[in-house]
Motif scaffolding. Structure first.
Motif, PDB file in Angstrom:
ATOM      1  N   CYS A 184       0.861  -1.175   0.000  1.00 24.89           N
ATOM      2  CA  CYS A 184       0.000   0.000   0.000  1.00 24.89           C
ATOM      3  C   CYS A 184       0.900   1.228   0.000  1.00 24.89           C
ATOM      4  O   CYS A 184       1.710   1.418   0.903  1.00 24.89           O
ATOM      5  N   LYS A 185       0.745   2.077  -1.011  1.00 20.59           N
ATOM      6  CA  LYS A 185       1.545   3.291  -1.130  1.00 20.59           C
ATOM      7  C   LYS A 185       0.608   4.434  -1.498  1.00 20.59           C
ATOM      8  O   LYS A 185      -0.241   4.294  -2.359  1.00 20.59           O
ATOM      9  N   VAL A 186       0.768   5.570  -0.813  1.00 20.29           N
ATOM     10  CA  VAL A 186      -0.052   6.745  -1.054  1.00 20.29           C
ATOM     11  C   VAL A 186       0.874   7.915  -1.360  1.00 20.29           C
ATOM     12  O   VAL A 186       1.882   8.100  -0.682  1.00 20.29           O
ATOM     13  N   ILE A 187       0.514   8.699  -2.380  1.00 21.32           N
ATOM     14  CA  ILE A 187       1.245   9.916  -2.712  1.00 21.32           C
ATOM     15  C   ILE A 187       0.226  11.043  -2.808  1.00 21.32           C
ATOM     16  O   ILE A 187      -0.767  10.915  -3.527  1.00 21.32           O
ATOM     17  N   ILE A 188       0.486  12.126  -2.086  1.00 24.87           N
ATOM     18  CA  ILE A 188      -0.424  13.264  -2.097  1.00 24.87           C
ATOM     19  C   ILE A 188       0.375  14.548  -2.272  1.00 24.87           C
ATOM     20  O   ILE A 188       1.423  14.728  -1.645  1.00 24.87           O
ATOM     21  N   LEU A 189      -0.135  15.424  -3.115  1.00 21.01           N
ATOM     22  CA  LEU A 189       0.424  16.758  -3.279  1.00 21.01           C
ATOM     23  C   LEU A 189      -0.719  17.727  -3.014  1.00 21.01           C
ATOM     24  O   LEU A 189      -1.743  17.687  -3.688  1.00 21.01           O
ATOM     25  N   GLY A 190      -0.579  18.545  -1.980  1.00 21.23           N
ATOM     26  CA  GLY A 190      -1.642  19.474  -1.610  1.00 21.23           C
ATOM     27  C   GLY A 190      -1.099  20.581  -0.728  1.00 21.23           C
ATOM     28  O   GLY A 190       0.090  20.884  -0.761  1.00 21.23           O
ATOM     29  N   HIS A 191      -1.964  21.152   0.072  1.00 19.74           N
ATOM     30  CA  HIS A 191      -1.574  22.231   0.982  1.00 19.74           C
ATOM     31  C   HIS A 191      -1.948  21.857   2.408  1.00 19.74           C
ATOM     32  O   HIS A 191      -3.004  21.259   2.636  1.00 19.74           O
ATOM     33  N   ALA A 192      -1.079  22.218   3.354  1.00 14.87           N
ATOM     34  CA  ALA A 192      -1.353  21.946   4.760  1.00 14.87           C
ATOM     35  C   ALA A 192      -2.594  22.726   5.189  1.00 14.87           C
ATOM     36  O   ALA A 192      -2.691  23.928   4.937  1.00 14.87           O
ATOM     37  N   GLY A 193      -3.523  22.048   5.827  1.00 16.74           N
ATOM     38  CA  GLY A 193      -4.768  22.676   6.249  1.00 16.74           C
ATOM     39  C   GLY A 193      -4.681  23.322   7.618  1.00 16.74           C
ATOM     40  O   GLY A 193      -5.571  24.066   8.024  1.00 16.74           O
ATOM     41  N   ARG A 194      -3.627  23.031   8.347  1.00 17.24           N
ATOM     42  CA  ARG A 194      -3.414  23.601   9.683  1.00 17.24           C
ATOM     43  C   ARG A 194      -1.929  23.511   9.999  1.00 17.24           C
ATOM     44  O   ARG A 194      -1.188  22.787   9.346  1.00 17.24           O
ATOM     45  N   ASP A 195      -1.523  24.232  11.010  1.00 18.43           N
ATOM     46  CA  ASP A 195      -0.137  24.130  11.460  1.00 18.43           C
ATOM     47  C   ASP A 195       0.112  22.736  12.017  1.00 18.43           C
ATOM     48  O   ASP A 195      -0.779  22.125  12.619  1.00 18.43           O
ATOM     49  N   ALA A 196       1.324  22.254  11.826  1.00 21.27           N
ATOM     50  CA  ALA A 196       1.704  20.948  12.343  1.00 21.27           C
ATOM     51  C   ALA A 196       1.682  20.950  13.870  1.00 21.27           C
ATOM     52  O   ALA A 196       2.040  21.946  14.500  1.00 21.27           O
ATOM     53  N   GLU A 197       1.236  19.843  14.458  1.00 16.10           N
ATOM     54  CA  GLU A 197       1.220  19.679  15.918  1.00 16.10           C
ATOM     55  C   GLU A 197       2.137  18.519  16.280  1.00 16.10           C
ATOM     56  O   GLU A 197       1.944  17.408  15.808  1.00 16.10           O
ATOM     57  N   THR A 198       3.138  18.799  17.118  1.00 14.75           N
ATOM     58  CA  THR A 198       4.103  17.770  17.490  1.00 14.75           C
ATOM     59  C   THR A 198       3.973  17.418  18.962  1.00 14.75           C
ATOM     60  O   THR A 198       3.865  18.309  19.807  1.00 14.75           O
ATOM     61  N   VAL A 199       3.984  16.120  19.245  1.00 13.16           N
ATOM     62  CA  VAL A 199       3.948  15.601  20.611  1.00 13.16           C
ATOM     63  C   VAL A 199       4.957  14.456  20.707  1.00 13.16           C
ATOM     64  O   VAL A 199       5.511  14.029  19.695  1.00 13.16           O
ATOM     65  N   GLN A 200       5.185  13.973  21.896  1.00 15.97           N
ATOM     66  CA  GLN A 200       6.038  12.815  22.131  1.00 15.97           C
ATOM     67  C   GLN A 200       5.155  11.606  22.403  1.00 15.97           C
ATOM     68  O   GLN A 200       4.195  11.705  23.161  1.00 15.97           O
ATOM     69  N   THR A 201       5.478  10.463  21.801  1.00 20.24           N
ATOM     70  CA  THR A 201       4.751   9.235  22.112  1.00 20.24           C
ATOM     71  C   THR A 201       5.177   8.763  23.505  1.00 20.24           C
ATOM     72  O   THR A 201       6.110   9.308  24.099  1.00 20.24           O
ATOM     73  N   ASN A 202       4.506   7.750  24.027  1.00 24.10           N
ATOM     74  CA  ASN A 202       4.859   7.211  25.350  1.00 24.10           C
ATOM     75  C   ASN A 202       6.300   6.726  25.406  1.00 24.10           C
ATOM     76  O   ASN A 202       6.931   6.763  26.459  1.00 24.10           O
ATOM     77  N   SER A 203       6.837   6.297  24.265  1.00 25.87           N
ATOM     78  CA  SER A 203       8.227   5.823  24.231  1.00 25.87           C
ATOM     79  C   SER A 203       9.225   6.945  23.981  1.00 25.87           C
ATOM     80  O   SER A 203      10.420   6.703  23.905  1.00 25.87           O
ATOM     81  N   GLY A 204       8.716   8.196  23.825  1.00 26.91           N
ATOM     82  CA  GLY A 204       9.596   9.341  23.636  1.00 26.91           C
ATOM     83  C   GLY A 204       9.880   9.701  22.193  1.00 26.91           C
ATOM     84  O   GLY A 204      10.659  10.612  21.926  1.00 26.91           O
ATOM     85  N   THR A 205       9.266   9.005  21.251  1.00 27.93           N
ATOM     86  CA  THR A 205       9.462   9.291  19.833  1.00 27.93           C
ATOM     87  C   THR A 205       8.643  10.506  19.420  1.00 27.93           C
ATOM     88  O   THR A 205       7.456  10.581  19.744  1.00 27.93           O
ATOM     89  N   PRO A 206       9.219  11.467  18.698  1.00 28.36           N
ATOM     90  CA  PRO A 206       8.437  12.607  18.223  1.00 28.36           C
ATOM     91  C   PRO A 206       7.378  12.158  17.213  1.00 28.36           C
ATOM     92  O   PRO A 206       7.636  11.290  16.373  1.00 28.36           O
ATOM     93  N   MET A 207       6.186  12.745  17.315  1.00 30.38           N
ATOM     94  CA  MET A 207       5.095  12.444  16.398  1.00 30.38           C
ATOM     95  C   MET A 207       4.452  13.775  15.993  1.00 30.38           C
ATOM     96  O   MET A 207       4.076  14.565  16.849  1.00 30.38           O
ATOM     97  N   THR A 208       4.343  14.019  14.693  1.00 27.45           N
ATOM     98  CA  THR A 208       3.745  15.249  14.179  1.00 27.45           C
ATOM     99  C   THR A 208       2.514  14.899  13.352  1.00 27.45           C
ATOM    100  O   THR A 208       2.557  13.987  12.541  1.00 27.45           O
ATOM    101  N   LYS A 209       1.425  15.650  13.605  1.00 25.27           N
ATOM    102  CA  LYS A 209       0.188  15.436  12.862  1.00 25.27           C
ATOM    103  C   LYS A 209      -0.190  16.717  12.136  1.00 25.27           C
ATOM    104  O   LYS A 209       0.027  17.818  12.645  1.00 25.27           O
ATOM    105  N   LEU A 210      -0.772  16.558  10.947  1.00 27.42           N
ATOM    106  CA  LEU A 210      -1.336  17.685  10.216  1.00 27.42           C
ATOM    107  C   LEU A 210      -2.338  17.149   9.208  1.00 27.42           C
ATOM    108  O   LEU A 210      -2.460  15.943   9.025  1.00 27.42           O
TER     109      LEU A 210
END
Length: 98
Positions: free
Chosen positions: A5-31
């Motif tokens: 399964c492979k997805v490719i998207i070209l578009g515009h960010a709808g909101r500013d990116a939000e970054t948090v740390q997972t429980n294991s300390g890994t950075p996770m960014t959502k947008l």
């Protein structure tokens, strides 16, 4: 037979990116990314995609702001949760960016 399964998207960010740390300390960014497909009838319809980044990619994606043109490659992933208001089980597809 293997699955792929492979997805490719070209578009515009709808909101500013939000970054948090997972429980294991890994950075996770959502947008979210907006895609405005061409339609012959002239109707405009925006399709929104939720995208999640992890690790070093999440650190770089943290700088993305609303309106920025963005190219994303990744795979589909399904998130599941229970709605706090209704108690119903909910799911949605997200793009797990490479």
């Amino acid at each position: 037979m293997p699955n792929f399964c492979k997805v490719i998207i070209l578009g515009h960010a709808g909101r500013d990116a939000e970054t948090v740390q997972t429980n294991s300390g890994t950075p996770m960014t959502k947008l979210s990314v907006a895609h405005n497909p061409y339609r012959r009838d002239g109707d405009k319809a925006t399709i929104w995609f939720d995208v999640v980044f992890f690790g070093k990619t999440a650190e770089r994606a943290a700088a993305i702001t609303k309106g920025t043109a963005i190219y994303v490659e990744g795979s589909l992933d399904q998130e599941s949760w229970t709605d706090k208001t209704t108690g119903a089980d909910r799911t949605k597809l997200v793009i797990k960016a490479d």
